[in-house]
Design a protein around this motif. Structure first.
Motif, PDB file in Angstrom:
ATOM      1  N   LYS A 172      36.726  57.248  39.927  1.00 44.18           N
ATOM      2  CA  LYS A 172      35.478  56.848  40.241  1.00 44.18           C
ATOM      3  C   LYS A 172      35.396  55.670  41.129  1.00 44.18           C
ATOM      4  O   LYS A 172      35.882  55.504  41.698  1.00 44.18           O
ATOM      5  N   ASP A 173      33.793  55.470  41.947  1.00 46.78           N
ATOM      6  CA  ASP A 173      34.064  54.940  42.764  1.00 46.78           C
ATOM      7  C   ASP A 173      32.886  53.300  41.746  1.00 46.78           C
ATOM      8  O   ASP A 173      32.383  53.718  41.263  1.00 46.78           O
ATOM      9  N   TRP A 174      33.922  52.602  41.473  1.00 49.97           N
ATOM     10  CA  TRP A 174      33.738  51.289  40.564  1.00 49.97           C
ATOM     11  C   TRP A 174      32.911  50.594  41.162  1.00 49.97           C
ATOM     12  O   TRP A 174      32.685  49.224  40.285  1.00 49.97           O
ATOM     13  N   SER A 175      32.356  50.823  42.384  1.00 46.16           N
ATOM     14  CA  SER A 175      32.126  49.228  43.266  1.00 46.16           C
ATOM     15  C   SER A 175      30.715  49.409  42.880  1.00 46.16           C
ATOM     16  O   SER A 175      30.108  48.348  43.451  1.00 46.16           O
ATOM     17  N   SER A 176      30.120  50.062  42.287  1.00 44.39           N
ATOM     18  CA  SER A 176      28.409  49.555  41.809  1.00 44.39           C
ATOM     19  C   SER A 176      28.579  49.435  39.854  1.00 44.39           C
ATOM     20  O   SER A 176      27.669  49.027  39.732  1.00 44.39           O
ATOM     21  N   ALA A 177      29.894  49.185  39.314  1.00 45.21           N
ATOM     22  CA  ALA A 177      30.072  48.425  38.320  1.00 45.21           C
ATOM     23  C   ALA A 177      29.447  47.487  38.420  1.00 45.21           C
ATOM     24  O   ALA A 177      29.791  46.357  39.363  1.00 45.21           O
ATOM     25  N   ARG A 178      30.843  46.780  37.409  1.00 46.26           N
ATOM     26  CA  ARG A 178      30.524  44.967  37.305  1.00 46.26           C
ATOM     27  C   ARG A 178      32.036  44.922  38.371  1.00 46.26           C
ATOM     28  O   ARG A 178      31.518  43.129  39.210  1.00 46.26           O
ATOM     29  N   ASP A 179      32.137  45.662  39.036  1.00 51.04           N
ATOM     30  CA  ASP A 179      33.964  45.422  39.521  1.00 51.04           C
ATOM     31  C   ASP A 179      33.364  44.882  40.766  1.00 51.04           C
ATOM     32  O   ASP A 179      33.997  43.760  41.835  1.00 51.04           O
ATOM     33  N   GLY A 180      32.465  45.332  41.039  1.00 49.99           N
ATOM     34  CA  GLY A 180      32.054  45.497  42.800  1.00 49.99           C
ATOM     35  C   GLY A 180      30.943  43.643  43.606  1.00 49.99           C
ATOM     36  O   GLY A 180      30.976  43.416  43.577  1.00 49.99           O
ATOM     37  N   GLY A 181      31.084  42.932  41.714  1.00 49.98           N
ATOM     38  CA  GLY A 181      30.769  42.151  41.688  1.00 49.98           C
ATOM     39  C   GLY A 181      29.592  41.903  41.248  1.00 49.98           C
ATOM     40  O   GLY A 181      28.355  43.332  40.703  1.00 49.98           O
ATOM     41  N   PRO A 182      28.073  40.612  40.616  1.00 53.27           N
ATOM     42  CA  PRO A 182      27.338  40.446  40.230  1.00 53.27           C
ATOM     43  C   PRO A 182      26.143  41.643  41.109  1.00 53.27           C
ATOM     44  O   PRO A 182      26.393  41.409  42.093  1.00 53.27           O
ATOM     45  N   ARG A 183      25.446  42.750  40.239  1.00 53.50           N
ATOM     46  CA  ARG A 183      24.714  43.253  40.714  1.00 53.50           C
ATOM     47  C   ARG A 183      22.795  43.037  40.604  1.00 53.50           C
ATOM     48  O   ARG A 183      23.118  42.115  39.818  1.00 53.50           O
ATOM     49  N   THR A 184      22.030  43.159  41.571  1.00 56.83           N
ATOM     50  CA  THR A 184      21.042  42.411  42.138  1.00 56.83           C
ATOM     51  C   THR A 184      19.731  44.190  42.706  1.00 56.83           C
ATOM     52  O   THR A 184      20.700  45.339  43.340  1.00 56.83           O
TER      53      THR A 184
END
Lengths: 110, 223, 307
Positions: free
Chosen positions: B202-214
């Protein structure tokens, strides 16, 4: 029958104990009441099917809140009786008063 | 909905210890639906706090107020006229609402009364259960509509692990094994061939792991 | 032959292989590993080193592997996905290969709630099937998961995994093994087998899919020390299937003889699984009972081990 029951009890009438909310009972304690007793219909005989069963669950939840507050959960109770049981009502009123008297007043000043 | 749990009275009493005048702020969204921080729970907590203070011979002034949402500035603005009359705000919103109330009034002490737990559903009255972790890349089409990220204790993509027994997760006997559910679902739909596919890393960068999301929708922005 | 693994070599030569395992200590004393290693050296073909099994903190699997390696044992390095993300795992794979480790066993790992740190955060960036693929990609394609080339030496590891034939749902267990094989798994060590009938059924499904030809199946056995241990494992170890008649058989002998009976049962099980087509070895997990492995292997007629 001219039965007597303790005068310190204040009756709050509701159409069904199913109407009795946790907050209603909690507000009584907040106002300084030393105990709250719910008198519901006999189990299985609620006109609205489950009002008295729901009330019982809410009293149990209220007991948890009282516990959290350091107030004896015995101060809240629910009994089931029919409107034809005047004798039993007077007895419950007496019993509840005895329990509360033994516990003394709550530390909450209204 | 977002599901939360009210903090214990003991913890909340400790948080409000220094204050005599508080604004107790509920929210009518998810936290009302999961019966943790709506108008009713605001009433109960206010009453409990008053009783606790009275027991100690003290007092507390509480303004009970429940906003339509604590995650929208339009609604939070409603407390602007009177927030300064209170020493602190105790928020009964989910974590997002608590954050946002604090963001909108940076000088104000905003205290949490809710532990936000998960995004889930109400499976029956009085019971809530987790369904989504907001990982940002949905794969429910591959898994018969059952999410392994949120519903498998190990979030594994090519399950079940060796701990699945009688449909139950090894971690907790009250939790269904997500992979048993997935396989049952795929079988029922005649799509067991989906199971044969190895789900890629899985690409976790779209999850919280990629930093706070906007998330931005330019077309909706006012400026 | 792709690697310098002893078991890969023996399997290619058509030998029936025997592996065992060694649990690292809950402390930093290397002697514990050396003592266990001494009990297993020459007795089995390779030795698994568990990776914080049941989520209890122990000496690192890789360190313990190296200690065994220095004694001349071919260790099988167990790696769980619970504690490390893909960055740490790839880095450790390179490190393990550099230290001369030849075998890796890819596992998802027990959930941390079973261990001594139930408050820990788990990782599960990748799962065991994906880990198999990652090792294969590093080794065969010379590519990191991020797409860059592996420079200065590809990690030459013989790739293994575990499978539980007794986990649910049973019907997909062979299919799941198929996914691991397609990902690149070259050998499998199964969960401890007590229910031979069910295992035989699983092997039938494995053969139907032709998986036994692409991947060496090593049947796992765990000698029971007592009826109490059997009952505990049946009730408390997830995915463990112990028939009641086995427990009754242990109960039928006096307490001090139950260990001996347990070993007898284990030897019988090895002899029976050996006859099942497609089984190419056994994995003897003598939990904190390493001193009995030699006896079991010998009694099963598997001693001495081939050079």
């Amino acid at each position: 029958m001219r039965l007597s029951y303790p005068t310190n009890i204040k009756i709050v009438k509701v159409p069904c104990t199913g109407r009795v909310d946790v907050l209603t009972m909690l507000k009584a304690f907040e106002a300084g009441a030393d105990g709250v007793c719910v008198a519901g219909c006999l189990e299985g005989e609620c006109h609205f099917l489950k009002g008295n069963l729901r009330a019982r669950k809410r009293v149990m939840y209220l007991k948890q809140l009282l516990q959290e507050l350091g107030i004896e959960p015995e101060r809240a109770a629910i009994y089931n009786l029919s409107s034809a049981q005047g004798q039993r009502f007077a007895q419950i009123a007496q019993d509840m008063t005895d329990i509360i008297r033994a516990l003394g007043p709550t530390p909450v000043k209204g | 909905m977002i599901v939360g749990n009210r903090k214990s009275l003991e913890e909340i009493l400790e948080l409000v210890k220094p204050y005599k005048k508080i604004l107790l702020l509920g929210c009518r969204e998810c936290i009302t639906v999961c019966a943790a921080g709506g108008e009713r729970e605001v009433g109960v907590l206010a009453s409990e706090l008053k009783i606790a203070r009275k027991k100690e011979g003290g007092d507390i002034e509480i303004k009970e107020f429940t906003l339509e949402r604590q995650c929208d500035v339009e609604y939070i603005d409603q407390i602007k006229p009177f927030i300064d009359e209170y020493e602190a705000v105790v928020s009964m919103a989910c974590g997002a609402g608590i954050n946002y109330t604090a963001d909108c009034f940076p000088k104000k002490i905003v205290l949490p009364a809710i532990n936000t737990t998960f995004m889930g559903v109400s499976t029956e009255q009085g019971v809530w259960s987790e369904r989504c972790q907001g990982c940002g890349e949905c794969i429910l089409h591959l898994t018969g509509g059952v999410c392994p990220v949120a519903r498998c204790a190990k979030s594994i993509f090519n399950g079940p692990c060796g701990g699945s027994a009688n449909g139950v997760c090894e971690v907790n006997k009250d939790t269904d094994c997500a992979w048993q559910l997935i396989i049952d679902r795929l079988k029922g739909q005649g799509k067991l061939e989906n199971y044969e596919k190895i789900i890629d890393i899985k690409d976790w960068s779209s999850a919280r792991d990629g930093g706070p999301r906007t998330r931005i929708r330019e077309d909706l922005r006012l400026n | 032959m792709k690697t310098k693994s002893n078991i890969e070599r023996l399997l290619e030569a058509g030998k029936f292989v025997v592996t065992s395992e060694c649990g690292p200590p809950r402390g930093a004393d290397a002697e514990v590993i050396r003592k266990k290693g001494a009990l297993l050296k020459g007795v089995v073909d390779a030795v698994n080193v568990t990776d914080n099994q049941t989520s209890i903190v122990r000496m690192s699997s890789l360190s313990a592997c190296l200690i065994l390696k220095e004694m001349g044992i071919d260790p099988i390095w167990q790696v769980v996905c619970r504690d490390r993300n893909r960055i740490a795992i790839q880095s450790d794979i390179l490190g393990a290969a550099a230290l001369g480790i030849n075998n890796i066993l890819c596992l998802s790992g027990d959930h941390q709630s079973f261990g001594d740190n139930p408050k820990a955060k788990n990782v599960y960036d990748i799962d065991s099937t994906q880990l198999i693929g990652a090792v294969k990609q590093l080794r065969d394609d010379g590519k990191f998961l991020g797409g860059d080339d592996v420079k200065e030496g590809r990690p030459n590891l013989f790739i293994g995994a575990a499978e539980n034939p007794f986990g649910d749902p049973f019907e997909i267990r062979a299919m799941r093994l198929g996914k691991k094989v397609r990902a690149g798994c070259e050998f499998i060590q199964t969960q401890g087998i007590y229910n031979l009938e069910k295992f035989a059924k699983w092997m039938e499904m494995v053969r139907d899919l032709g998986l036994h030809e692409k991947c060496a199946i090593l049947a796992g056995v765990i000698p029971l020390k007592s009826a109490g241990m059997a009952k505990y494992m049946k009730s408390s170890v997830p995915g463990m299937d112990i028939p009641d008649e086995l427990i009754d058989r242990l109960k039928g002998v006096p307490k001090e003889k139950q260990g001996e009976e347990g070993i007898k049962i284990c030897v019988e099980q090895i002899q029976r699984v050996k006859e099942i087509p497609g089984v190419r070895g056994v994995h003897v997990m003598a939990i904190e009972w390493e001193e009995k492995v030699a006896e079991i292997v010998k009694a099963a007629g598997l001693s001495p081990r081939p050079e």
